[in-house]
Scaffold this active site. Structure first.
Site, mmCIF file in Angstrom:
data_model
loop_
_atom_site.group_PDB
_atom_site.id
_atom_site.type_symbol
_atom_site.label_atom_id
_atom_site.label_comp_id
_atom_site.label_asym_id
_atom_site.label_seq_id
_atom_site.Cartn_x
_atom_site.Cartn_y
_atom_site.Cartn_z
ATOM 1 N N ASP A 202 0.841 -1.195 0.000
ATOM 2 C CA ASP A 202 0.000 0.000 0.000
ATOM 3 C C ASP A 202 0.880 1.250 0.000
ATOM 4 O OD1 ASP A 202 -2.699 1.220 0.384
ATOM 5 O OD2 ASP A 202 -1.788 1.923 2.248
ATOM 6 N N GLU A 258 15.117 -13.990 -0.130
ATOM 7 C CA GLU A 258 15.555 -15.069 0.754
ATOM 8 C C GLU A 258 14.652 -16.291 0.634
ATOM 9 O OE1 GLU A 258 16.086 -13.949 4.804
ATOM 10 O OE2 GLU A 258 16.930 -11.978 4.290
#
Length: 532
Positions: A202, A258
């Site tokens: 957002d 990751e």
């Protein structure tokens, strides 16, 4: 290890507004168990992922975009166990799950803000944006809030103002504090560990503010008449879009990398140079995708659509956009573009064919697959602070957030069996219920399934480059990849144009092809293979 599966590139994501998708417990508000129940519908459409608007613990001043606990589910939506079950079911159906992440600000009910506002010397004192008043007691600068009024709220305990780019109940985090960055990234790791496939970020360009708190310059709209929202009278150069944003975005991307096959799409809230920011935010190791409101506007012309796509890929040949025509913040496009439509179904199908032919990733908002229209609401029915503040010229966002319609004959169209729902279901929306369209091969729902199957089955529609053809307005024409011709009539009158020779017609509506000449009826379109 970083995954190599770029599932998001060219993918179609279905946006679910949880309050309005399916109520499972009879309280009139949609929830996670309801979403799980209806995931079969989403999977049968043929999309690749779902995006859930905020479901975190919240006082709901802005319907979940004011978060008070970043690692738990609000009770109105269910529990963490319900969330885990929903993710598991989505994955069983082959759907990725993207959740809304509101990083730029929290709720004023968040424990960290309560601590921060209590004094100037507590451990969280510098976690939000605080500033001294001017000598006359007024706010430190001229910044205006998106939802009306100044962007500063006085806190008597600190004798300072705090920044809120949106509601006063949504204080902005101080991203200049590295501890804030690390903590917020930690909340994202929490959800990654629970198996989410990505995030919709957002207001991704709002994270940092100008440390010097310089005034925003004015913006002249050329009309001489102030807009209904005075925030549009400024160019918000110093309130957002700061250069420090980019290193944080790169840090966020490093976190995602990751994990295998995760992605982030950023919302770029900018009215002046949104495409430029989209390009900046999606180059190198930044966001996988970004979207702005350029395709969510009232503009509906070949020049506009072509311009956005060409400009993006000119600025960011290695970047990737995400396009949408509707979402939870704007008037539904079948209503917004009604003046260009021969009828609602024709316009809905034209929009689907165009959107699902665009280069980039795509987002489809719940109900869009039904050709859903904007709901007319009375002032006393509103819940959206934007509509309440700026009524009647801006009726807010509730009209596009009314409940999903599943079964025309059931109370509240199958959304809920409550006595009252959080927003009403009106007859025009009920008439477009899923069960009225599911068995009709000519329905908008059936057409969406057809177009989604075509896009899913063709690499040129997912990742092929775009070559625009020079045809006269109101026609829009381009070739995806080597041979896929896409032709659209963005008007209510029949149009004729010359095109290269074609072989197989893949999808068409109100189209006639005769020796290199194509006649498209009102809102007609044609997708065809060019002759080899």
């Amino acid at each position: 290890m970083t995954g190599s599966n770029e599932w998001w590139r060219g993918a179609v994501t279905y946006q679910i507004y949880p309050r309005s998708f399916q109520d499972s417990n009879g309280d009139g508000i949609g929830d996670l168990k309801g979403i799980t129940r209806r995931l079969d519908h989403v999977a049968e459409l043929g999309v690749d992922a779902v995006w859930l608007s905020p479901i975190f613990t919240s006082p709901m001043a802005d319907m979940g975009y004011d978060v008070s606990n970043y690692t738990d589910i609000d009770p109105i939506f269910g529990t963490l166990a319900d969330f885990d079950a929903m993710v598991a079911r989505a994955h069983e159906l082959g759907l990725k799950v993207i959740i809304d992440q509101v990083l730029s600000h929290s709720s004023n009910q968040h424990p960290f803000f309560k601590e921060s506002r209590s004094s100037r010397d507590n451990p969280k004192a510098d976690w939000y944006v605080w500033a001294a008043p001017k000598p006359d007691g007024s706010p430190p600068n001229n910044w205006l809030a998106i939802f009306g009024g100044v962007a500063w709220q006085w806190e008597p305990r600190r004798r300072q103002y705090y920044l809120h780019n949106f509601l006063k109940e949504q204080p902005d985090f101080n991203f200049h504090n590295p501890e804030v960055q690390e903590w917020l990234l930690g909340t994202m790791r929490f959800w990654l560990e629970r198996g989410v496939d990505g995030f919709r970020l957002d207001t991704a360009n709002f994270y940092f503010h100008d440390k010097k708190l310089r005034d925003n310059p004015p913006f002249d709209n050329g009309t001489g008449v102030p807009p209904v929202n005075p925030a549009a009278m400024q160019i918000h150069n110093f309130q957002k879009n700061q250069p420090e944003n980019i290193p944080f975005i790169e840090k966020l991307r490093a976190l995602l990398d990751e994990y295998d096959d995760r992605a982030a799409v950023g919302e770029i809230g900018e009215q002046h140079f949104a495409i430029q920011l989209m390009s900046e935010y999606t180059t190198a190791k930044r966001l996988n995708m970004a979207y702005s409101f350029e395709m969510l506007s009232p503009r509906f012309s070949p020049t506009h659509f072509r311009g956005q796509i060409e400009e993006f890929f000119r600025l960011a040949p290695g970047g990737w956009p995400c396009w949408a025509f509707s979402n939870h913040d704007v008037i539904r496009h079948v209503t917004r573009w009604a003046q260009h439509g021969h009828d609602q179904d024709s316009l809905a199908k034209l929009a689907a064919a165009l959107l699902l032919s665009l280069e980039g990733s795509i987002c489809v908002y719940q109900g869009e697959e039904l050709g859903q229209t904007e709901t007319e609401l009375k002032f006393e029915e509103l819940t959206d602070p934007q509509g309440i503040t700026f009524w009647p010229d801006d009726k807010g966002r509730d009209g596009c957030r009314t409940p999903m319609v599943w079964s025309a004959a059931e109370p509240y169209a199958g959304f809920s069996d409550a006595e009252h729902t959080w927003l009403p279901v009106r007859a025009p929306q009920r008439a477009r219920a899923v069960n009225t369209q599911a068995g009709d091969p000519n329905s908008v729902l059936s057409f969406y399934k057809k177009m989604l199957a075509l896009r899913r089955g063709r690499e040129d529609l997912k990742t092929g480059k775009t070559r625009f053809l020079n045809v006269a307005d109101p026609m829009l024409a381009f070739v995806r990849g080597e041979r896929l011709l896409c032709l659209f009539n963005l008007s209510r009158e029949e149009q004729t144009t010359e095109v290269p020779a074609t072989d197989e017609v893949l999808v068409s509506s109100a189209a006639r092809v005769d020796a290199g000449t194509v006649k498209l009826g009102p809102n007609g379109f044609l997708l065809a293979e060019l002759a080899g």
